[in-house]
Design a protein around this motif. Structure first.
Motif, PDB file in Angstrom:
ATOM      1  N   SER A  38      -7.343  -8.773 -18.303  1.00  0.00           N
ATOM      2  CA  SER A  38      -6.420  -9.874 -18.577  1.00  0.00           C
ATOM      3  C   SER A  38      -6.132 -10.000 -20.068  1.00  0.00           C
ATOM      4  CB  SER A  38      -7.010 -11.193 -18.050  1.00  0.00           C
ATOM      5  OG  SER A  38      -7.262 -11.115 -16.669  1.00  0.00           O
ATOM      6  N   ARG A  52       6.251  -7.915 -16.875  1.00  0.00           N
ATOM      7  CA  ARG A  52       4.993  -8.649 -16.720  1.00  0.00           C
ATOM      8  C   ARG A  52       4.348  -8.354 -15.369  1.00  0.00           C
ATOM      9  NH1 ARG A  52       3.686 -13.296 -19.363  1.00  0.00           N
ATOM     10  NH2 ARG A  52       4.688 -12.200 -21.088  1.00  0.00           N
ATOM     11  N   SER A  56       0.719  -6.649 -14.656  1.00  0.00           N
ATOM     12  CA  SER A  56      -0.295  -7.346 -13.857  1.00  0.00           C
ATOM     13  C   SER A  56      -0.828  -6.479 -12.727  1.00  0.00           C
ATOM     14  CB  SER A  56       0.291  -8.636 -13.264  1.00  0.00           C
ATOM     15  OG  SER A  56       0.780  -9.492 -14.273  1.00  0.00           O
ATOM     16  N   HIS A 252      -3.498 -15.284 -16.165  1.00  0.00           N
ATOM     17  CA  HIS A 252      -2.291 -15.417 -16.987  1.00  0.00           C
ATOM     18  C   HIS A 252      -2.413 -16.423 -18.129  1.00  0.00           C
ATOM     19  CE1 HIS A 252       0.421 -12.858 -14.600  1.00  0.00           C
ATOM     20  NE2 HIS A 252      -0.353 -13.221 -13.579  1.00  0.00           N
ATOM     21  N   ALA A 255      -1.460 -14.716 -21.503  1.00  0.00           N
ATOM     22  CA  ALA A 255      -0.020 -14.499 -21.617  1.00  0.00           C
ATOM     23  C   ALA A 255       0.735 -15.828 -21.708  1.00  0.00           C
ATOM     24  CB  ALA A 255       0.481 -13.692 -20.421  1.00  0.00           C
ATOM     25  N   TYR A 256       0.286 -16.834 -20.972  1.00  0.00           N
ATOM     26  CA  TYR A 256       0.923 -18.157 -20.985  1.00  0.00           C
ATOM     27  C   TYR A 256       0.880 -18.758 -22.386  1.00  0.00           C
ATOM     28  CZ  TYR A 256       1.830 -23.007 -19.459  1.00  0.00           C
ATOM     29  OH  TYR A 256       2.342 -24.273 -19.294  1.00  0.00           O
ATOM     30  N   GLY A 371      -3.052 -12.694  -8.923  1.00  0.00           N
ATOM     31  CA  GLY A 371      -2.725 -12.149 -10.234  1.00  0.00           C
ATOM     32  C   GLY A 371      -1.350 -11.502 -10.259  1.00  0.00           C
ATOM     33  N   SER A 374       1.634 -14.267  -9.406  1.00  0.00           N
ATOM     34  CA  SER A 374       1.979 -15.137 -10.525  1.00  0.00           C
ATOM     35  C   SER A 374       2.866 -14.408 -11.529  1.00  0.00           C
ATOM     36  CB  SER A 374       0.707 -15.640 -11.212  1.00  0.00           C
ATOM     37  OG  SER A 374      -0.060 -16.429 -10.329  1.00  0.00           O
ATOM     38  N   GLY A 375       2.562 -13.120 -11.775  1.00  0.00           N
ATOM     39  CA  GLY A 375       3.417 -12.337 -12.663  1.00  0.00           C
ATOM     40  C   GLY A 375       4.806 -12.142 -12.082  1.00  0.00           C
ATOM     41  N   TYR A 384       6.110 -20.095 -16.139  1.00  0.00           N
ATOM     42  CA  TYR A 384       4.935 -20.184 -15.284  1.00  0.00           C
ATOM     43  C   TYR A 384       4.888 -21.479 -14.474  1.00  0.00           C
ATOM     44  CZ  TYR A 384       2.583 -16.016 -17.072  1.00  0.00           C
ATOM     45  OH  TYR A 384       2.226 -14.726 -17.359  1.00  0.00           O
TER      46      TYR A 384
END
Length: 423
Positions: A38, A52, A56, A252, A255-256, A371, A374-375, A384
């Motif tokens: 991650s 993204r 992921s 995430h 990345a968030y 995972g 969400s990407g 997000y």
């Protein structure tokens, strides 16, 4: 007892406590792969020039390999003991990290993560060790399993900031190569202390002595008043649902934070904080399991996890994100270990190993799906926010199943809400 050696190899003995401490260490080292990837996500995405969701995908396939590998290594441990599978895992984990560091593109990167790190490496450091620990304790099985499982979160608290530091100073490739050498050697040395086999199941405890049993007597041929297959299936669906929700912040958050302008380093610290509080949660939840049983503990954790996910929606400031990350870890850390206790409470003891491994495999599938999902939601919506809502929806599925199973259990037990564990 014929010898002192025989004495120290009994459940709840001093040897069992020492073994638990070593299990915590080896799980901390061996579980590093599922959290480091991650931290690497932004750098890997930038270097390979991919979306993204594509960045992921290595995490998703790593978790799938982790799940299948847990069942594979668990069955191997049942046959020959846990030491040799741990040695095998040490070799492949080290080789997988080194291969990742030399990967020339996202395909080779993903294959190294899925096959070497996930399927044949890190997988031995979770489900097989949880099952092994459950065979060494009777009186405090709940807290012992929680301590063991905390190694998984301790890895999440320790490794992300270390990995982020070396990514910034020497690069992600060199970081993976260095981890391969360190983790492979350390895990192999620790594995040498796991030569002793656990006592035979018949010697560990009678069926009614399972830690945290919410009722003294149960018909274990009809768990929750359902067929064995239906009960197992519902637990597996619940495991997928809770962990799809759990994966959103865990995978995430780095990345968030980068998208919000705070930088990946802040996200790595939040991930470490989240998983550090998850350790506290697992220990507390283990003690709770010993008092009220695994099913109620699962429901409590599911409700609190949903609350934490809801808090991510209106708050995106740096300080609030730190607070919510800590709360998220504190609320959800005990969810996955509770499944192992539920299986020991409601299913025949002779089937516990296979059923625990299967349910834990589905929780890992949930992490893998969450995972990637969400990407993908991020790629489709550009934020997000929708991904958090998606996680909340999956979380409600888990809460619904836990509530249904608890309702059936209470109805069959005459409405007893809380009961002391059977001894």
């Amino acid at each position: 007892m014929k010898t002192s050696e025989t004495n120290i190899h009994q459940p709840d003995s001093r040897y069992a406590m020492v073994r638990l401490g070593l299990t915590l260490l080896i799980m901390t080292v061996g579980s590093s792969g599922m959290y480091v990837v991650s931290v690497m996500l932004p750098a890997v995405q930038a270097e390979f020039g991919i979306a993204r969701a594509d960045a992921s995908l290595p995490y998703t396939l790593l978790m799938l390999g982790f799940g299948f590998g847990g069942v594979l290594m668990g069955k191997l441990a049942d046959r020959i003991g846990v030491m040799k599978p741990l040695l095998i895992g040490a070799v492949f984990l080290g080789a997988g990290y080194v291969a990742t560091g030399f990967s020339g593109g996202i395909v080779s990167f993903t294959m190294a993560q899925a096959l070497l790190v996930g399927l044949l490496g890190s997988s031995v450091a979770f489900a097989p060790l949880v099952a092994d620990t459950s065979l060494w304790f009777v009186k405090r099985r709940g807290i012992a399993v929680a301590v063991c499982a905390s190694g998984n979160y301790l890895a999440g608290a320790v490794w992300p900031p270390i990995a982020q530091h070396f990514v910034e100073t020497v690069g992600w490739r060199q970081t993976y190569i260095g981890m391969g050498i360190f983790c492979g050697v350390t895990m192999a040395l620790l594995a040498m202390f796991f030569r002793a086999r656990p006592p035979a199941l018949a010697e560990v405890a009678p069926a009614g002595a399972a830690s945290g049993a919410a009722a003294p007597v149960r018909d274990m041929t009809r768990p929750f008043g359902l067929s064995m297959g239906a009960a197992q299936s519902l637990l597996c669906i619940a495991g997928v649902a809770c962990c799809v929700a759990m994966a959103m912040p865990q995978v995430h958050i780095v990345a968030y934070c980068g998208d919000l302008g705070y930088g990946p380093a802040q996200g790595a610290i939040m991930l470490s904080l989240m998983l550090g509080f998850g350790i506290v949660s697992r220990l507390v939840s283990g003690a709770i399991c010993d008092r009220i049983g695994g099913l109620r503990t699962l429901l409590l954790g599911g409700v609190l996890q949903c609350v934490a996910l809801l808090l991510f929606l209106p708050f995106d400031g740096l300080v609030p994100l730190y607070v919510i990350s800590a709360l998220f870890g504190l609320f959800q850390g005990g969810i996955v270990p509770s499944y192992a206790i539920i299986v020991r409470e409601h299913f025949p003891p002779k089937e516990a190993g296979g059923r625990v491994g299967t349910v834990l495999m589905f929780t890992l599938f949930g992490m893998a799906l969450g995972g990637w999902m969400s990407g993908k939601v991020f790629d489709l919506t550009g934020s997000y926010h929708a991904a958090f809502i998606n996680g909340i929806g999956w979380n409600l599925v888990n809460v619904s199943i836990a509530s249904f199973l608890l309702f059936r259990t209470l109805r069959r037990s005459g409405g007893r809400v809380f009961a002391l564990p059977a001894r």
